[in-house]
Design a protein around this motif. Structure first.
Motif, short mmCIF file in Angstrom:
data_model
loop_
_atom_site.label_atom_id
_atom_site.label_comp_id
_atom_site.label_asym_id
_atom_site.label_seq_id
_atom_site.Cartn_x
_atom_site.Cartn_y
_atom_site.Cartn_z
N GLN A 236 0.81 -1.22 0.00
CA GLN A 236 0.00 0.00 0.00
C GLN A 236 0.85 1.28 0.00
O GLN A 236 1.98 1.29 0.47
N ALA A 237 0.25 2.34 -0.53
CA ALA A 237 0.85 3.68 -0.48
C ALA A 237 -0.03 4.55 0.40
O ALA A 237 -1.26 4.37 0.43
N TYR A 238 0.59 5.48 1.10
CA TYR A 238 -0.16 6.37 2.01
C TYR A 238 0.35 7.80 1.90
O TYR A 238 1.55 8.05 1.99
N TYR A 239 -0.59 8.73 1.73
CA TYR A 239 -0.23 10.15 1.88
C TYR A 239 -0.20 10.45 3.37
O TYR A 239 -1.06 9.99 4.13
N ILE A 240 0.81 11.20 3.77
CA ILE A 240 1.00 11.52 5.19
C ILE A 240 1.24 13.02 5.32
O ILE A 240 2.17 13.56 4.70
N HIS A 241 0.40 13.69 6.09
CA HIS A 241 0.67 15.10 6.40
C HIS A 241 -0.03 15.48 7.70
O HIS A 241 -0.53 14.61 8.42
N ASP A 242 -0.04 16.77 8.00
CA ASP A 242 -0.55 17.24 9.29
C ASP A 242 -2.07 17.21 9.41
O ASP A 242 -2.63 17.55 10.46
N GLY A 243 -2.75 16.86 8.32
CA GLY A 243 -4.20 16.77 8.39
C GLY A 243 -4.92 18.07 8.10
O GLY A 243 -6.11 18.20 8.38
N GLU A 244 -4.18 19.04 7.55
CA GLU A 244 -4.85 20.30 7.19
C GLU A 244 -4.21 20.88 5.93
O GLU A 244 -3.03 20.66 5.65
N ASN A 245 -5.04 21.61 5.19
CA ASN A 245 -4.56 22.31 4.00
C ASN A 245 -4.19 23.73 4.41
O ASN A 245 -4.91 24.37 5.18
N VAL A 246 -3.07 24.21 3.90
CA VAL A 246 -2.64 25.57 4.26
C VAL A 246 -2.37 26.40 3.01
O VAL A 246 -2.05 25.86 1.95
N ILE A 247 -2.54 27.70 3.16
CA ILE A 247 -2.18 28.64 2.10
C ILE A 247 -0.75 29.08 2.39
O ILE A 247 -0.46 29.65 3.45
N PHE A 248 0.15 28.78 1.47
CA PHE A 248 1.58 28.95 1.72
C PHE A 248 1.93 30.36 2.18
O PHE A 248 2.66 30.55 3.16
N SER A 249 1.39 31.37 1.50
CA SER A 249 1.77 32.76 1.82
C SER A 249 1.35 33.15 3.24
O SER A 249 1.98 34.00 3.87
N GLU A 250 0.30 32.50 3.75
CA GLU A 250 -0.12 32.77 5.13
C GLU A 250 0.67 31.91 6.12
O GLU A 250 1.01 32.34 7.22
N TRP A 251 0.95 30.69 5.68
CA TRP A 251 1.60 29.72 6.56
C TRP A 251 3.01 30.15 6.96
O TRP A 251 3.46 29.88 8.07
N ILE A 252 3.71 30.84 6.03
CA ILE A 252 5.10 31.22 6.34
C ILE A 252 5.22 32.59 7.00
O ILE A 252 6.33 33.06 7.25
N VAL A 253 4.10 33.23 7.32
CA VAL A 253 4.15 34.54 7.98
C VAL A 253 5.04 34.54 9.23
O VAL A 253 5.83 35.47 9.44
N PRO A 254 4.95 33.50 10.10
CA PRO A 254 5.83 33.50 11.28
C PRO A 254 7.31 33.61 10.94
O PRO A 254 8.09 34.18 11.69
N LEU A 255 7.68 33.05 9.78
CA LEU A 255 9.08 33.11 9.37
C LEU A 255 9.45 34.54 8.97
O LEU A 255 10.54 35.03 9.30
N PHE A 256 8.55 35.22 8.28
CA PHE A 256 8.77 36.64 7.94
C PHE A 256 8.95 37.45 9.22
O PHE A 256 9.87 38.26 9.34
N GLU A 257 8.05 37.21 10.17
CA GLU A 257 8.08 37.99 11.42
C GLU A 257 9.36 37.72 12.19
O GLU A 257 9.97 38.64 12.74
N LYS A 258 9.77 36.46 12.21
CA LYS A 258 10.98 36.07 12.93
C LYS A 258 12.21 36.77 12.34
O LYS A 258 13.12 37.18 13.05
N LEU A 259 12.21 36.88 11.00
CA LEU A 259 13.35 37.48 10.32
C LEU A 259 13.24 39.01 10.22
O LEU A 259 14.15 39.67 9.72
#
Length: 334
Positions: A236-259
């Motif tokens: 068998q093959a299985y897709y594995i992820h965190d169980g949610e869909n994210v919008i990339f530009s919003e998801w990486i905001v913490p990285l912008f803020e950190k930098l």
């Protein structure tokens, strides 16, 4: 248990989790992990293309996690990538047969089905492999070949007469504390102001997986290849992820803020970004003999952030008992 690629981020973390559960582990890699090798694990320096080394490392092993891979950056030579991802996988399968190792779990990637084609809530049964001849990067193409090789090996006879049970896990991008591949590259591009630009539709969605969830899936997959679990994961093959869909530009905001940078605000057409990435890749190829540089953008990266590709993990939940924990991307940014 042996973990190939045991010197890398996923392989090492998987090895640590196995040791914590009381399993003796061989971390197999060409390079030692940058982290301390845990008690209960042995490091074996070797190359997956070296049959003798793999054979020796697999003495007494009853399960192999084949995590080792090459070419994710897209910068390595095609034949080098193929020799590791395809040639190395063939050797792993052969050694499993010769050493009577009944379980093989292969760490694949969603890129075996994604090549710039929109996928919404794709599942294992309905989304086909992306055509090999259309794959524009060697990493995805060779991972797809290896993915199919491992699944095809399921049910083949071991030297001692038992059967080999295999499965593949297909994660998207990995994140987590000290992750070395994805986050640093995104961070560098933010610092270069490359991500001041937004490409395409801001509603584009994708999946990510935290290292903790991906390790959990590997442990469950190994269990699901046992008689106690009815070999439910066999073949068998299985897709594995965190169980949610994210919008990339919003998801990486913490990285912008950190930098210390503002969120991206300048919008440029996808076509322009794709042309720039294509030029970068060809320049890299042409100049490689005299001058090596890292393209700041690849076509694969453009597709990743401009084309929706999301997957269902129902199969992993139902068959493996996979329960992704909730993690915060911001907590992984250090």
């Amino acid at each position: 248990t042996m973990v190939t690629g045991g010197g890398g981020y996923l392989g090492y973390n998987l090895g640590c989790a196995l040791v914590s559960s009381g399993v003796a582990v061989v971390l197999f890699d060409v390079r030692k992990p940058k982290w301390e090798i845990p008690s209960g694990a042995d490091f074996f320096r070797g190359d997956v293309r070296d049959y003798e080394a793999v054979f020796e490392a697999c003495e007494g092993v009853d399960c192999v996690f084949h995590v080792a891979a090459c070419g994710m950056s897209g910068l390595e030579q095609a034949n080098h990538i193929e020799s590791i991802n395809v040639g190395g996988t063939k050797i792993i399968i052969d050694v499993c047969k010769q050493r009577n190792i009944p379980r093989l779990i292969y760490t694949s990637t969603v890129n075996v089905v994604f090549g710039g084609n929109p996928i919404e809530e794709g599942d294992e049964e309905t989304v086909p492999y992306f055509p090999l001849e259309k794959q524009f990067n060697h990493y995805s193409r060779t991972k797809a070949i290896a993915d199919q090789m491992v699944l095809a090996a399921n049910g083949t006879l071991l030297k001692g007469g038992d059967k080999l049970h295999t499965c593949v896990l297909r994660p998207p991008g990995i994140y987590g504390p000290e992750e070395q591949r994805h986050l640093p590259r995104v961070a560098v591009n933010i610092q270069r102001r490359l991500f001041n630009f937004k490409f395409g539709n801001h509603k584009v969605q994708m999946n990510w997986v935290h290292i903790g969830n991906l390790v959990q899936a590997h442990l469950l997959a190994a269990e699901a290849l046992t008689s106690e679990k009815g070999y439910v994961a066999s073949g068998q093959a299985y897709y594995i992820h965190d169980g949610e869909n994210v919008i990339f530009s919003e998801w990486i905001v913490p990285l912008f803020e950190k930098l210390g940078y503002r969120k991206p605000w300048i919008h440029i057409p996808v076509l322009l970004a794709h042309i720039a990435a294509t030029v970068m890749e060809y320049l890299h190829l042409i100049l490689k003999p005299v001058f090596s540089f890292t393209p700041f953008l690849t076509r694969n990266e453009v597709w990743n952030v401009t084309v929706t590709h999301t997957f269902r993990i129902d199969k992993a939940r139902n068959q493996l008992g996979y329960k992704p924990q909730k993690f915060s991307f911001a907590d992984s940014v250090d």
